[in-house]
Design an enzyme around this catalytic site. Structure first.
Site, PDB file in Angstrom:
ATOM      1  N   HIS A 461       0.834  -1.203   0.000  1.00  0.00           N
ATOM      2  CA  HIS A 461       0.000   0.000   0.000  1.00  0.00           C
ATOM      3  C   HIS A 461       0.869   1.253   0.000  1.00  0.00           C
ATOM      4  O   HIS A 461       0.634   2.191  -0.779  1.00  0.00           O
ATOM      5  CB  HIS A 461      -0.918  -0.011   1.229  1.00  0.00           C
ATOM      6  CG  HIS A 461      -1.754   1.236   1.376  1.00  0.00           C
ATOM      7  ND1 HIS A 461      -1.308   2.350   2.068  1.00  0.00           N
ATOM      8  CD2 HIS A 461      -2.990   1.548   0.917  1.00  0.00           C
ATOM      9  CE1 HIS A 461      -2.235   3.287   2.038  1.00  0.00           C
ATOM     10  NE2 HIS A 461      -3.270   2.825   1.344  1.00  0.00           N
ATOM     11  N   CYS A 837      -4.155  -1.241 -16.065  1.00  0.00           N
ATOM     12  CA  CYS A 837      -4.050  -0.192 -15.055  1.00  0.00           C
ATOM     13  C   CYS A 837      -3.306  -0.647 -13.811  1.00  0.00           C
ATOM     14  O   CYS A 837      -3.331   0.035 -12.797  1.00  0.00           O
ATOM     15  CB  CYS A 837      -5.443   0.312 -14.659  1.00  0.00           C
ATOM     16  SG  CYS A 837      -6.513  -0.954 -13.947  1.00  0.00           S
TER      17      CYS A 837
END
Length: 901
Positions: A461, A837
């Protein structure tokens, strides 16, 4: 007929093999090239790598046939130079240089003055009229020979010289001054070699040469060289060549010297001789100390500082540049006023200089735009886009992690997002330091100069968000420890307190104590020109992953052609929105959820309006809510208690709700379109926000906005149908309420193997596909990207995998799935738009595959957009050239390829 193993070179002629760099090494091949261009090189010959391979089984001892061939080469060299090896007058002296295909540590150093012995040193002294010069050369040769051939320690000879200086009272002079003093020193050297090393210095020059060649061959097996080859995947059997050439006496007086020259001024990219040289013990900063151009170089000789023909040197360097079609640098020597070139190479340059030179050479008509593009490494552009550390001083490195997001940053340690915001509010820069970041840390990441985490990999993250917002990030710095009670960061015996400064380098993974000096990035007009070249050459579109105005504006400035991924969940952590989001999650029924969503609606709508306006009519792909709901809930006792009090519910009830929503494997759990099916009111709110924002932004800009709504984690056609039906229903309602309809596209995010296998049926109802390579890699491999850092580094070290598949696409596995999905989708719907993406959308190697697979666009973090534009151009150029080479008469075709896996 025996295979030839030695190849000669001299000005105007050179024997070159079919593969010179392989058989002659870099130095040998380069000298042959320069000789073939009729440039002044010292005459000599190269012993090829074939000879090394034949000598290797004999533990480096040279076969008799090779000895005979080397002898023939020496005799040839005697004829060319007019000097004789071991001659009674004008003795021939040689320099020997190991010549690998590429520079490599651990190989033998260049050995000079081979051919000097107790007799020829006296002969040379008489010829030159310079006894000191001749004996200095002899001393240097003995030291170098003994080190290479007998493995002597050079320090031993220094001790001998010091002892002789003391015994004979040489005074403060560095070298002895009289013939007797020199002869006494040489005698001590001989005695040391015989008594301490049990060897004798050969007095026969040819024997010296053979021993030196054997020593050079043996250095290929040195531990340092072997370790380097293993680290750089260089074959052990590629072997070593050895170049032998006549000595140049470049250290004698004002008419001798050494230096290097460049064909261009790297600061401007202009064709202009630059460089430096040393002559007569003086160092000159540059060859040209005026502003004359190359044609006027004669004016630069008015002080006679350069010992040879400077305009001739300029001409030679320009001829090399023309031949290799690149800026070059040349090592040269001058001996008694005669100029010799020893080596040339493409000029070493910084990234900015490389861009500048490539563009300038296009302007000069020396190369085309395509060749200029191929000369710049796409990943090197990171250096132009982010700050870097000034490396002049030693850095106090206290830890190392993974280079997760490029650039360097200095700031005060802050352990929470709130602390980061507080310190920044006081006008102080911060580095956010966490064990690992969570979605609620995003606000702190936005204000911090950089991010450091103890756990996590390059696709964690922290890494993904940092790359998206252009912040330097180091992850997985496992040797560091955070003590939240003491508010300290420890590394070994060093403790850093909150509020003290550290520096992180997102390119190397280093964590440095204190505030390092940073170099700020500078983008020049040449960078923009190179990007124009890239845009003319590429076929793939380049979009960005962005959900904040800051990210969107940065991406547009870097040339993004729209947004390929807007992760709406990141918007829910800004400001006080997480509290409203928690109200929605913890509501007891659909009515309660709708009340909370009604409060979120204007916030989402305003976000989308700003994104649509920034993108000014370019496509914007908005992904519906993807992560599991527990990620939005409070963590830790204090936060849980505070949230319970704010919501007016019992803390025990909140804990029970949190526990119920917690998932064992959220990567494969209740997320993506599964949330949309369980809680359709979320889809309805997000769709309304998107379409109302499109109407508002279109009205302001006077141009229709066509949003793209993406449904994540689709595995079943019916999942997509369910969500699309809700989107279409809201679109109809919005059109009726606003009196204006909005064109929109609904597509699927393809990130599950089942979606690939059913791509043909999903394509029947989906307007576009966007391959989410992060989750697709996870589900194909069965690996969690957040945990993979624990073992993938071992896999790479052991050779099980070459690259981290979360950074560079696994072509043979994941790539095969993408090719299959492309083929199935286009068979059903030829006009479907196909993009990618995931993080690999900004990786040059992956972009090469996406070009070959026939995708329409890639999407990447804003600061990767220039990298993707250049990589896409290079991929298109290489594919075009490969197609032309394979079938010159055929036009280029598009479509998916087989990866050959």
């Amino acid at each position: 007929m025996a295979t030839r193993k030695c190849f000669t070179f001299h000005r105007g002629a050179a024997d070159r093999t079919a593969d010179p760099s392989e058989s002659l090494g870099f130095k040998g091949a380069n000298l042959a090239l320069l000789a073939g261009l009729d440039l002044p090189v010292p005459p000599g010959f190269t012993i090829s790598t074939v000879a090394w391979r034949e000598s290797a089984p004999a533990h480096g001892e040279l076969p008799q046939a090779l000895r005979a061939e080397i002898l023939a080469m020496v005799e040839w060299l005697e004829g060319v130079t007019g000097r004789i090896f071991d001659g009674e007058a004008q003795p021939l002296l040689l320099a020997v240089r190991p010549s690998a295909r590429a520079p490599m540590p651990g190989l033998a150093d260049t050995l000079l003055d081979i051919g000097l012995n107790d007799r020829t040193v006296e002969t040379l002294a008489r010829e030159l009229g310079d006894l000191d010069f001749a004996f200095r050369a002899y001393r240097r040769f003995i030291e170098g020979f003994a080190s290479l051939v007998f493995s002597a320690d050079p320090a031993e000879f220094e001790e001998i010289a010091d002892a002789e200086r003391s015994r004979l009272g040489w005074g403060g002079a560095h070298e002895p001054a009289t013939p007797d003093e020199w002869r006494a020193l040489i005698a001590r050297y001989h005695a040391f070699i015989e008594e301490e090393l049990g060897e004798a210095l050969p007095q026969t020059p040819f024997e010296q040469l053979l021993k030196v060649v054997e020593g050079c061959f043996a250095s290929w097996r040195s531990p340092v060289a072997r370790a380097f080859r293993a680290a750089h995947a260089i074959s052990e059997n590629s072997g070593l060549a050895v170049t032998v050439h006549a000595m140049i006496f470049n250290e004698r007086g004002e008419k001798s010297g050494t230096g290097h020259a460049l064909s261009r001024d790297l600061s401007t990219g202009k064709a202009r001789l630059t460089g430096s040289f040393r002559v007569g013990g003086r160092e000159y900063a540059s060859l040209i100390r005026h502003e004359e151009q190359v044609l006027d170089l004669a004016q630069a000789q008015d002080d006679d500082s350069f010992p040879a023909d400077l305009p001739a040197l300029a001409d030679y360097v320009a001829r090399i540049e023309t031949h290799i079609a690149d800026a070059c640098e040349v090592d040269f020597m001058v001996g008694d006023g005669e100029l010799f070139l020893l080596q040339s190479r493409p000029a070493r340059r910084s990234v900015a200089e490389g861009v500048r030179v490539a563009v300038e050479m296009v302007r000069d008509g020396l190369i085309g735009e395509e060749d200029a593009l191929l000369r710049v490494d796409p990943m090197s552009l990171d250096e132009l886009l982010h700050p870097t550390i000034e490396r002049g001083e030693a850095a106090d490195v206290i830890g190392r992690g993974l280079p997760a997001s490029p650039g360097a940053a200095t700031g005060l340690v802050a352990f929470t997002g709130d602390d980061a915001i507080r310190l920044v509010g006081e006008g102080r820069p911060v580095i956010l330091v966490r064990n690992e970041t969570l979605p609620e840390d995003v606000h702190g990441m936005h204000v911090a100069e950089g991010v450091l985490t103890i756990r996590g990999g390059t696709t964690s993250h922290a890494a993904v968000v940092a790359r998206g917002i252009g912040k330097p990030c180091v992850t997985g710095a496992g040797a560091l420890r955070i003590d939240m009670a003491a508010r300290t960061l420890t590394a070994g015996g060093i403790t850093v307190h909150e509020g003290e400064a550290i520096t992180i380098d997102g390119a190397s993974g280093e964590v440095i104590l204190g505030a390092a000096r940073l170099r700020r990035p500078m983008l020049t007009g040449d960078f923009a020109t190179l990007m124009e070249f890239a845009d003319r050459a590429r076929r793939l579109g380049v979009r960005t992953n962005a959900e904040t105005p800051i990210e969107a504006r940065a991406a547009r400035a870097f040339g993004a052609e729209g947004i390929g991924l807007c992760r709406t969940e990141h918007m829910f952590f800004e400001g006080g929105r997480v509290g409203v989001m928690r109200d929605m999650i913890l509501a007891g029924d659909a009515a309660g959820r709708r009340q909370a969503l009604d409060r979120l609606l204007p916030m989402q709508r305003s976000d989308f309006v700003e994104l649509f306006e920034i993108m000014a009519g370019l496509p914007v792909t908005i992904r519906l809510l993807d992560p599991p709901l527990h990620e939005f809930l409070p963590k830790g006792d204090a936060e849980i208690a505070e949230t319970a009090a704010g919501l007016g519910i019992a803390e025990a009830s909140l804990r029970a709700r949190i526990e119920k929503l917690e998932e064992f494997n959220p990567m494969l759990g209740h997320r993506g379109c599964r949330l949309a099916i369980s809680y359709p009111e979320i889809v309805e709110m997000q769709t309304r926000a998107i379409l109302e924002a499109a109407i508002e932004a279109g009205g302001r800009k006077g141009k229709d906005v066509v949003p793209e709504i993406m449904v994540p984690l689709v595995g079943l056609r019916r999942e997509f149908d369910f969500v699309k039906q809700r989107i279409d229903e809201i679109a109809t309602a919005v059109a009726q309420e606003k009196g204006r309809s909005v064109s929109y596209h609904v597509g699927a995010m393809i990130e599950l193997p089942r979606a690939i296998m059913r791509a043909d049926t999903i394509a029947e109802v989906s307007d576009f596909f966007s391959f989410g390579t992060n989750d697709l890699t996870q589900t194909v491999y069965g690996i969690s990207r957040d945990d993979a850092a624990n073992f993938l580094s071992t896999y790479q070290r052991e050779g099980i995998i070459e690259r981290d598949p979360f950074q560079t696409l696994d072509v043979e596995g994941v790539g095969e799935f993408i090719v299959l999905g492309v083929d199935k989708a286009r068979r059903t719907r030829p006009d479907i738009t196909l993009g990618v993406c995931g993080e690999q959308g900004g990786d040059p190697a992956s972009i090469t595959f996406f070009e070959q697979a026939g995708l329409d666009y890639v999407s990447c973090s804003p600061f990767r957009v220039p990298i993707a534009r250049l990589a896409a151009a290079q991929a298109a150029i290489r594919l075009e050239r490969a197609v032309r080479a394979a079938a010159p008469s055929k036009t280029r075709g598009r479509g998916p390829i087989s990866t050959g896996g």
